[in-house]
Design a protein around this motif. Structure first.
Motif: not given
Length: 97
Positions: A8-16, A60-71, A74-78
Motif C-alpha cells: 500500500f502507498d499512502d498520500t499524506p492525507g491518509m494519516l487522518v 486462492g485467487t487475485y480477485d479474493e485479495v482485491v476483495d480483501l483490500v477493497l472491503n 482503511y481503503f480510501i481510493p483518494d
C-alpha cells in the motif's frame, strides 16, 4: 492456496483516515486473520509518519485479495493505492514474529 504480497502507498492525507478508522481496520485484520497472515504499516524510518503498509495474504485467487483490500475500512481510493503480487517464498519454514 497462493501467497500474495499487497503493498500500500499512502498520500499524506491518509494519516487522518488512519486515526479515524484504526480500530475498525484492526478488527478487520483480526476477522480475516485466516487469510491476512501478516500486516503492518510502513515508514521511511522509525518514528516517522506512515507512508503505506504491507500484507502477506493466503488466497486462492487475485480477485479474493482485491476483495480483501477493497472491503478494509482503511481503503480510501483518494489516499491509498495498492499493488498485489504473487509471492514465491524462497525459504519455506515457519516463522514466528
Amino acid at each position: 492456496m497462493t501467497r500474495w504480497v499487497v503493498i500500500f502507498d499512502d498520500t499524506p492525507g491518509m494519516l487522518v483516515h488512519r486515526r479515524e478508522f484504526g480500530a475498525a481496520h484492526i478488527d478487520y485484520l483480526e476477522r480475516h486473520s485466516d487469510r491476512i497472515l501478516v500486516g503492518g504499516g510502513l515508514r521511511p524510518v522509525p518514528d516517522a509518519p506512515f507512508v503505506g503498509g504491507m500484507w502477506i495474504v493466503e488466497a486462492g485467487t487475485y480477485d479474493e485479495v482485491v476483495d480483501l483490500v477493497l472491503n478494509d475500512p482503511y481503503f480510501i481510493p483518494d489516499h491509498r493505492r495498492f499493488r498485489i503480487l504473487a509471492w514465491g517464498k524462497a525459504i519455506d519454514r515457519e516463522v514466528v514474529l
